[in-house]
Design a protein around this motif. Structure first.
Motif, PDB file in Angstrom:
ATOM      1  N   GLY A   6      38.579  30.071  39.837  1.00 48.89           N
ATOM      2  CA  GLY A   6      39.667  30.315  39.057  1.00 48.89           C
ATOM      3  C   GLY A   6      40.478  31.683  39.591  1.00 48.89           C
ATOM      4  N   ILE A   7      41.486  31.914  38.828  1.00 46.78           N
ATOM      5  CA  ILE A   7      42.299  33.058  39.110  1.00 46.78           C
ATOM      6  C   ILE A   7      41.926  34.327  38.212  1.00 46.78           C
ATOM      7  N   TRP A   8      41.432  35.429  39.048  1.00 47.73           N
ATOM      8  CA  TRP A   8      40.852  36.598  38.608  1.00 47.73           C
ATOM      9  C   TRP A   8      41.597  37.846  38.770  1.00 47.73           C
ATOM     10  N   VAL A   9      41.794  38.660  37.426  1.00 47.09           N
ATOM     11  CA  VAL A   9      42.431  39.897  37.559  1.00 47.09           C
ATOM     12  C   VAL A   9      41.347  40.837  37.188  1.00 47.09           C
ATOM     13  N   ILE A  20      35.036  51.614  36.743  1.00 45.64           N
ATOM     14  CA  ILE A  20      34.828  50.511  35.749  1.00 45.64           C
ATOM     15  C   ILE A  20      35.883  49.546  35.645  1.00 45.64           C
ATOM     16  N   ALA A  21      35.499  48.524  35.790  1.00 46.10           N
ATOM     17  CA  ALA A  21      36.433  47.315  35.904  1.00 46.10           C
ATOM     18  C   ALA A  21      35.946  46.124  34.901  1.00 46.10           C
ATOM     19  N   VAL A  22      37.035  45.678  34.220  1.00 52.29           N
ATOM     20  CA  VAL A  22      37.054  44.631  33.421  1.00 52.29           C
ATOM     21  C   VAL A  22      37.637  43.556  34.117  1.00 52.29           C
ATOM     22  N   LEU A  23      36.701  42.455  34.269  1.00 50.31           N
ATOM     23  CA  LEU A  23      37.523  41.385  35.094  1.00 50.31           C
ATOM     24  C   LEU A  23      37.278  39.941  34.312  1.00 50.31           C
ATOM     25  N   ALA A  30      36.618  32.691  28.607  1.00 52.90           N
ATOM     26  CA  ALA A  30      35.201  33.068  28.330  1.00 52.90           C
ATOM     27  C   ALA A  30      34.528  33.772  29.302  1.00 52.90           C
ATOM     28  N   ASP A  31      35.066  33.636  30.569  1.00 51.39           N
ATOM     29  CA  ASP A  31      34.509  34.132  31.835  1.00 51.39           C
ATOM     30  C   ASP A  31      35.098  35.672  31.761  1.00 51.39           C
ATOM     31  N   LEU A  32      34.543  36.605  31.111  1.00 54.34           N
ATOM     32  CA  LEU A  32      34.935  37.967  31.074  1.00 54.34           C
ATOM     33  C   LEU A  32      33.923  38.839  31.337  1.00 54.34           C
ATOM     34  N   ARG A  33      33.899  39.585  32.444  1.00 56.16           N
ATOM     35  CA  ARG A  33      32.931  40.552  32.906  1.00 56.16           C
ATOM     36  C   ARG A  33      33.126  42.029  32.898  1.00 56.16           C
ATOM     37  N   LEU A  34      32.216  42.750  32.885  1.00 51.74           N
ATOM     38  CA  LEU A  34      32.338  44.288  33.018  1.00 51.74           C
ATOM     39  C   LEU A  34      31.346  44.695  34.331  1.00 51.74           C
TER      40      LEU A  34
END
Length: 245
Positions: A6-9, A20-23, A30-34
């Protein structure tokens, strides 16, 4: 969809433990990562590829600072009202590379007109600023953008500054943090994700700032974000000096 496709920001904020990054996967909300990256280079190299990285740290450092400053700080402060003190004045590149506060102030005065010293708050950011400056190139800025959380919240809040401070007397203000959390929830981020315990060496404010920055990263990818100032300048290394929101 394959895992990670997918397209990730990413929205990124500096913290004691690193970055610290929120991806966010724009193709799969729904694909949300810390993530906690020990170095900024780790974030740039993260797999899958990050199309946009919006980081709360100055990018582009002029050799000399004139009466208008570096540019982005003044442009951002105009919109922040009571929150404008959160935008620190950034000195010249030579001053940023000083590791002693008094020498940093002396170099900043020597390279600014009118002469201006460095605030202690900004001085404490110098290691993080140097870390990014050592990596940045005009090519990399196609992916990496300077942002500022309070300008991000201003944009997300209908172009109005947040009414409550994030900190009071250098301590976290729970009401101000809840206000920002609730705004992010209204923009589609899950409350449970925002309320999770941050990694060790990161504060709740760092997590919320990174989350706000991630929404600006999406705006940048979609071509909806604007630079402050719009007529931005470049430093002597060709790096863009603008805060995006």
């Amino acid at each position: 969809m394959p895992d990670g496709a997918g397209i990730w920001v990413a929205g990124v904020d500096g913290c004691k433990a690193g970055w610290i990054a929120v991806l966010r996967n724009l193709d799969d909300p729904a694909d949300l990562r810390l993530e906690l990256f020990p170095t900024f280079a780790d974030g740039i190299a993260w797999v899958p590829h990050l199309d946009v990285i919006a980081v709360d740290m100055p990018i582009g450092l002029p050799d000399t600072i004139g009466p208008q400053g570096r540019g982005p700080e003044k442009a951002a402060r105009k919109h922040l009202g009571m929150r404008q003190s959160s935008v620190f004045t950034v000195p010249s590149r030579a001053a940023v590379y000083e590791e002693d506060y008094r020498r940093a102030c002396a170099t900043a005065e020597r390279t600014s007109q009118p002469p201006k010293k460095v605030s202690k708050q900004c001085f404490y950011l110098f290691p993080k600023i140097r870390e990014i400056d050592a990596l940045m190139t005009p090519v990399l800025e196609a992916r990496v953008y300077e942002v500022h959380p309070e300008l991000a919240f201003w944009r997300l809040n209908g172009e109005a500054e947040m009414s409550l401070p994030k900190k009071v007397k250098s301590r976290a203000n729970p009401d101000g943090l809840d206000q920002r959390r609730d705004l992010l929830v209204s923009k589609g981020l899950p409350r449970a994700f925002l309320d999770q315990k941050p990694p060790r060496g990161c504060g709740r404010d760092d997590l919320l700032d990174a989350a706000a920055n991630s929404l600006i990263a999406e705006r940048i990818f979609l071509g909806e974000a604007k630079p402050f100032p719009e007529a931005y300048r470049r430093d002597e290394r060709g790096l863009r000096m603008a805060i995006w929101a």
